[in-house]
Design a protein around this motif. Structure first.
Motif, short mmCIF file in Angstrom:
data_model
loop_
_atom_site.label_atom_id
_atom_site.label_comp_id
_atom_site.label_asym_id
_atom_site.label_seq_id
_atom_site.Cartn_x
_atom_site.Cartn_y
_atom_site.Cartn_z
N GLU A 10 4.19 -3.24 -1.30
CA GLU A 10 3.45 -3.48 -2.53
C GLU A 10 3.31 -2.21 -3.35
O GLU A 10 2.95 -1.16 -2.83
N ILE A 11 3.58 -2.33 -4.64
CA ILE A 11 3.48 -1.22 -5.57
C ILE A 11 2.31 -1.51 -6.51
O ILE A 11 2.39 -2.42 -7.35
N LYS A 12 1.22 -0.76 -6.35
CA LYS A 12 0.06 -0.94 -7.22
C LYS A 12 -0.75 0.34 -7.31
O LYS A 12 -0.78 1.14 -6.38
N ARG A 13 -1.40 0.51 -8.44
CA ARG A 13 -2.21 1.71 -8.69
C ARG A 13 -3.68 1.52 -8.33
O ARG A 13 -4.36 2.47 -8.01
N ARG A 14 -4.14 0.30 -8.45
CA ARG A 14 -5.55 0.04 -8.16
C ARG A 14 -5.71 -1.39 -7.65
O ARG A 14 -4.77 -2.16 -7.69
N SER A 15 -6.89 -1.68 -7.16
CA SER A 15 -7.21 -2.99 -6.61
C SER A 15 -8.57 -3.42 -7.12
O SER A 15 -9.47 -2.58 -7.24
N PRO A 16 -8.76 -4.71 -7.40
CA PRO A 16 -10.09 -5.16 -7.85
C PRO A 16 -11.18 -4.88 -6.81
O PRO A 16 -12.31 -4.59 -7.17
N SER A 17 -10.84 -4.93 -5.54
CA SER A 17 -11.85 -4.72 -4.51
C SER A 17 -12.02 -3.27 -4.09
O SER A 17 -13.11 -2.85 -3.74
N LYS A 18 -10.94 -2.48 -4.15
CA LYS A 18 -11.01 -1.08 -3.68
C LYS A 18 -11.05 -0.07 -4.82
O LYS A 18 -11.27 1.11 -4.58
N GLY A 19 -10.77 -0.50 -6.04
CA GLY A 19 -10.74 0.42 -7.18
C GLY A 19 -9.45 1.21 -7.19
O GLY A 19 -8.40 0.73 -6.78
N SER A 20 -9.53 2.45 -7.63
CA SER A 20 -8.35 3.30 -7.76
C SER A 20 -7.74 3.60 -6.40
O SER A 20 -8.43 4.00 -5.47
N ILE A 21 -6.44 3.40 -6.28
CA ILE A 21 -5.70 3.68 -5.05
C ILE A 21 -4.77 4.86 -5.27
O ILE A 21 -4.78 5.83 -4.52
N ASN A 22 -3.96 4.77 -6.32
CA ASN A 22 -2.99 5.81 -6.63
C ASN A 22 -2.73 5.77 -8.15
O ASN A 22 -1.70 5.26 -8.58
N PRO A 23 -3.68 6.31 -8.95
CA PRO A 23 -3.58 6.17 -10.40
C PRO A 23 -2.34 6.82 -11.02
O PRO A 23 -1.89 6.41 -12.08
N ASP A 24 -1.79 7.84 -10.38
CA ASP A 24 -0.62 8.54 -10.93
C ASP A 24 0.70 8.03 -10.37
O ASP A 24 1.74 8.66 -10.56
N LEU A 25 0.67 6.89 -9.71
CA LEU A 25 1.86 6.32 -9.09
C LEU A 25 2.99 6.13 -10.08
O LEU A 25 2.78 5.63 -11.19
N ASP A 26 4.18 6.57 -9.71
CA ASP A 26 5.38 6.28 -10.47
C ASP A 26 6.06 5.12 -9.75
O ASP A 26 6.52 5.26 -8.62
N ALA A 27 6.09 3.96 -10.39
CA ALA A 27 6.57 2.74 -9.74
C ALA A 27 8.01 2.86 -9.25
O ALA A 27 8.34 2.40 -8.15
N VAL A 28 8.88 3.50 -10.02
CA VAL A 28 10.27 3.65 -9.62
C VAL A 28 10.40 4.55 -8.40
O VAL A 28 11.12 4.21 -7.44
N THR A 29 9.72 5.67 -8.40
CA THR A 29 9.77 6.58 -7.25
C THR A 29 9.26 5.88 -6.00
O THR A 29 9.86 5.99 -4.92
N GLN A 30 8.16 5.12 -6.13
CA GLN A 30 7.61 4.39 -4.99
C GLN A 30 8.59 3.32 -4.51
O GLN A 30 8.80 3.15 -3.31
N ALA A 31 9.20 2.60 -5.45
CA ALA A 31 10.17 1.56 -5.09
C ALA A 31 11.36 2.15 -4.35
O ALA A 31 11.82 1.59 -3.35
N GLN A 32 11.85 3.28 -4.82
CA GLN A 32 12.98 3.93 -4.16
C GLN A 32 12.60 4.39 -2.76
O GLN A 32 13.41 4.26 -1.83
N ALA A 33 11.38 4.89 -2.59
CA ALA A 33 10.93 5.31 -1.26
C ALA A 33 10.83 4.11 -0.32
O ALA A 33 11.28 4.17 0.83
N TYR A 34 10.25 3.01 -0.80
CA TYR A 34 10.15 1.81 0.02
C TYR A 34 11.53 1.26 0.38
O TYR A 34 11.77 0.85 1.51
N SER A 35 12.42 1.26 -0.60
CA SER A 35 13.78 0.77 -0.36
C SER A 35 14.48 1.63 0.69
O SER A 35 15.10 1.10 1.63
N SER A 36 14.38 2.94 0.56
CA SER A 36 14.99 3.86 1.53
C SER A 36 14.41 3.69 2.92
O SER A 36 15.10 3.89 3.92
N ALA A 37 13.14 3.31 2.98
CA ALA A 37 12.47 3.13 4.28
C ALA A 37 12.78 1.77 4.90
O ALA A 37 12.36 1.50 6.03
#
Length: 127
Positions: A69-96
């Motif tokens: 899952e790629i997300k910056r915040r959650s309604p229940s937890k608030g801010s998780i990763n506000p500076d997240l770059d979705a493409v960089t995260q997607a590439q990391a998940y894909s590589s993993a």
């Protein structure tokens, strides 16, 4: 949001959700209405969706199939990763080895965007 409508499903009529999920659904209806009914916009989206690898096939693996899952915040937890770059995260998940990706596009409570989804879709070969 439209009046409560009975939608025929195998387990009975669909009843719109309440609470946090209901708020998300109402906001999604409002965003969709604001985007209007431009047929070319929906045709472009349908053509793009047809190019996406099969989600079903991605989950049919002999090993564990993770949906990352790629997300910056959650309604229940608030801010998780506000500076997240979705493409960089997607590439990391894909590589993993993620079998599929979930890109949160809801802007108010998840700080996502349809641009995130478009950018991710063109950067990895994971559904």
């Amino acid at each position: 949001m439209p009046e409560t409508q009975a939608l025929s499903v195998s387990k009975g009529p669909w009843i719109p959700p309440t609470g946090t999920l209901g708020g998300l659904v109402a906001a999604a209806y409002a965003r969709a209405a604001a985007q209007g009914g431009d047929a070319s916009m929906w045709r472009d989206k349908a053509e793009a969706a047809a190019k996406v690898p099969s989600f079903r096939n991605a989950l049919r693996r002999d090993d564990v199939a993770v949906i990352a899952e790629i997300k910056r915040r959650s309604p229940s937890k608030g801010s998780i990763n506000p500076d997240l770059d979705a493409v960089t995260q997607a590439q990391a998940y894909s590589s993993a080895g993620a079998a599929a990706l979930s890109v949160l596009t809801e802007p108010a409570r998840f700080a996502g965007s349809t641009e995130d989804l478009s950018n991710v879709a063109t950067s990895v070969d994971v559904p």
